[in-house]
Design a protein around this motif. Sequence first.
Motif, PDB file in Angstrom:
ATOM      1  N   SER A  31      34.744  30.191  45.377  1.00 47.66           N
ATOM      2  CA  SER A  31      35.629  31.333  45.147  1.00 47.66           C
ATOM      3  C   SER A  31      34.770  32.579  44.969  1.00 47.66           C
ATOM      4  CB  SER A  31      36.492  31.107  43.899  1.00 47.66           C
ATOM      5  OG  SER A  31      37.274  32.261  43.624  1.00 47.66           O
ATOM      6  N   ALA A  32      35.277  33.717  45.458  1.00 46.21           N
ATOM      7  CA  ALA A  32      34.554  34.984  45.311  1.00 46.21           C
ATOM      8  C   ALA A  32      35.496  36.076  44.832  1.00 46.21           C
ATOM      9  CB  ALA A  32      33.900  35.373  46.637  1.00 46.21           C
ATOM     10  N   GLU A  33      36.416  35.692  43.960  1.00 45.04           N
ATOM     11  CA  GLU A  33      37.390  36.644  43.432  1.00 45.04           C
ATOM     12  C   GLU A  33      37.468  36.527  41.902  1.00 45.04           C
ATOM     13  OE1 GLU A  33      40.527  36.974  47.157  1.00 45.04           O
ATOM     14  OE2 GLU A  33      41.030  35.690  45.462  1.00 45.04           O
ATOM     15  N   ILE A  34      37.850  37.619  41.264  1.00 49.75           N
ATOM     16  CA  ILE A  34      38.044  37.619  39.811  1.00 49.75           C
ATOM     17  C   ILE A  34      39.317  36.829  39.493  1.00 49.75           C
ATOM     18  CG2 ILE A  34      38.464  39.056  37.784  1.00 49.75           C
ATOM     19  CD1 ILE A  34      36.982  41.321  39.214  1.00 49.75           C
ATOM     20  N   PHE A  49      35.584  43.578  51.672  1.00 44.35           N
ATOM     21  CA  PHE A  49      36.751  42.752  51.391  1.00 44.35           C
ATOM     22  C   PHE A  49      37.059  41.855  52.585  1.00 44.35           C
ATOM     23  CE2 PHE A  49      37.694  46.324  48.404  1.00 44.35           C
ATOM     24  CZ  PHE A  49      37.683  45.573  47.241  1.00 44.35           C
ATOM     25  N   GLN A  50      37.490  40.619  52.282  1.00 43.75           N
ATOM     26  CA  GLN A  50      37.839  39.645  53.320  1.00 43.75           C
ATOM     27  C   GLN A  50      39.220  39.083  53.028  1.00 43.75           C
ATOM     28  OE1 GLN A  50      35.007  39.811  56.044  1.00 43.75           O
ATOM     29  NE2 GLN A  50      36.100  37.878  56.063  1.00 43.75           N
ATOM     30  N   ARG A 104      39.784  39.183  48.566  1.00 46.33           N
ATOM     31  CA  ARG A 104      40.860  40.121  48.917  1.00 46.33           C
ATOM     32  C   ARG A 104      40.854  41.348  48.007  1.00 46.33           C
ATOM     33  NH1 ARG A 104      45.167  35.477  48.103  1.00 46.33           N
ATOM     34  NH2 ARG A 104      43.671  35.215  46.385  1.00 46.33           N
ATOM     35  N   ASN A 105      41.386  42.414  48.547  1.00 42.97           N
ATOM     36  CA  ASN A 105      41.538  43.649  47.767  1.00 42.97           C
ATOM     37  C   ASN A 105      42.868  43.577  47.031  1.00 42.97           C
ATOM     38  OD1 ASN A 105      41.397  46.173  46.689  1.00 42.97           O
ATOM     39  ND2 ASN A 105      41.518  47.275  48.627  1.00 42.97           N
ATOM     40  N   THR A 106      42.864  42.836  45.924  1.00 44.51           N
ATOM     41  CA  THR A 106      44.096  42.577  45.178  1.00 44.51           C
ATOM     42  C   THR A 106      44.456  43.698  44.220  1.00 44.51           C
ATOM     43  OG1 THR A 106      42.847  41.411  43.465  1.00 44.51           O
ATOM     44  CG2 THR A 106      43.691  40.092  45.314  1.00 44.51           C
ATOM     45  N   ASP A 123      35.554  45.400  41.033  1.00 47.03           N
ATOM     46  CA  ASP A 123      36.600  44.609  41.686  1.00 47.03           C
ATOM     47  C   ASP A 123      35.972  43.396  42.375  1.00 47.03           C
ATOM     48  OD1 ASP A 123      35.390  45.643  43.978  1.00 47.03           O
ATOM     49  OD2 ASP A 123      36.890  47.223  44.221  1.00 47.03           O
ATOM     50  N   ASN A 124      36.727  42.767  43.279  1.00 43.01           N
ATOM     51  CA  ASN A 124      36.270  41.528  43.918  1.00 43.01           C
ATOM     52  C   ASN A 124      35.030  41.703  44.786  1.00 43.01           C
ATOM     53  OD1 ASN A 124      38.248  39.943  42.771  1.00 43.01           O
ATOM     54  ND2 ASN A 124      39.673  40.175  44.483  1.00 43.01           N
TER      55      ASN A 124
END
Length: 375
Positions: A145-148, A193-194, A210-212, A224-225
């Motif tokens: 995983s590469a997201e917060i 972002f992906q 993702r740019n959440t 951010d992510n």
Amino acid sequence: MDHLLNEANEAGLSPGKMYILPSSFAGSPRNMPQNYQDAMAIVRKYGKPNLFITMTCNPKWEDTVNNLQHGQTVDGQPHLVARVFHLNLKALIDDICKKHIFGFLKAMVYVLQFQKRGLPHAHILLILKESCKPKNEELIDKIVSAEIPNIEITPRLHAIVTKHMIHGPCGALNPNSPCMTNDKCSKDFPKEFQIKTVANSNGYPKYKRRNTGQSIILNGKKIDNSWVVPYNPYLALKYNCYINVEVCASVKSIKYLFKYVYKGHDYANVVIQEQCAISFEDLRIVHGNVYPTFREGAKAKGLINDDQVWENTMEDAVQFLMPKQLRELFAYICVFASLQNMNDLILKYDQYLIEDLVHKHQQHNDDCTICRIFL
């Protein structure tokens, strides 16, 4: 020590006595290439690595803090820090080898190092069985995983990731960060972002980030992510430390893991040949086969070469040499071998010759001429 060296240099003296350290001495110039060759032997036998894990000691682990005596600090107890790290590393290896959290293992290579501030960390390469290899985007997303994380759904994981798995910040947010080289982050942060994971982009995966709109404030900066270091949620929750998990699909990863061995200067290339001919006909016999001419017999024995031998040389070299060394080897071949198929050879192996340049050039594609201009 520095004072003694300076005094000796000014007096034109050579202090001390020179010792040549054997390969059994850890960290010596002979020891490092030996470890590298051992690792590459594993790769040649079991295949290319699939996962690359970096685990760094957390000096605030409960086992460390709870065992400090009154007045003691973590900085003053390196033996305690190392012991607790060893216990956690052993537990991680058990998770991998006995509990098979990533699938069944064929082989594993790992090295231990100490950072300048004294914290130990481990680099681990895993070679998985064919049925367990992360070959597609869906399998990669299950591992990395590469997201917060969402703070409402997984508050503890959110706290661990935001504490340990955020890079920097660097770049415009912090131009004095240690990772900055020539006004650019050496780790290529912040990442783009992906929307979804791409399994192979110039030899490296691009993970879903993702740019959440979700972000945190770190050292007064909005994060951010794009700043998240890839991690495995299970390992992050269990070990509460920096534990980077990456999917790798190329032998280049193990080259870069052991690239420090090239600081050594002892290299040897030994060739042993035996020839016990007692007649002219024996000179044309190789492995029981009688060749019609002496030239063909000599070629079969490897005494004289054609262009195929250089292709075989490159084929073997790409398995364990770094790109810079490959370019030097190719230059020697071009100068001394009088190749007839030089262009064919460079086209066949150009991806290996420029892989370090590709790693630094984010806009690289199959038609890129910027990286190839160095050839």
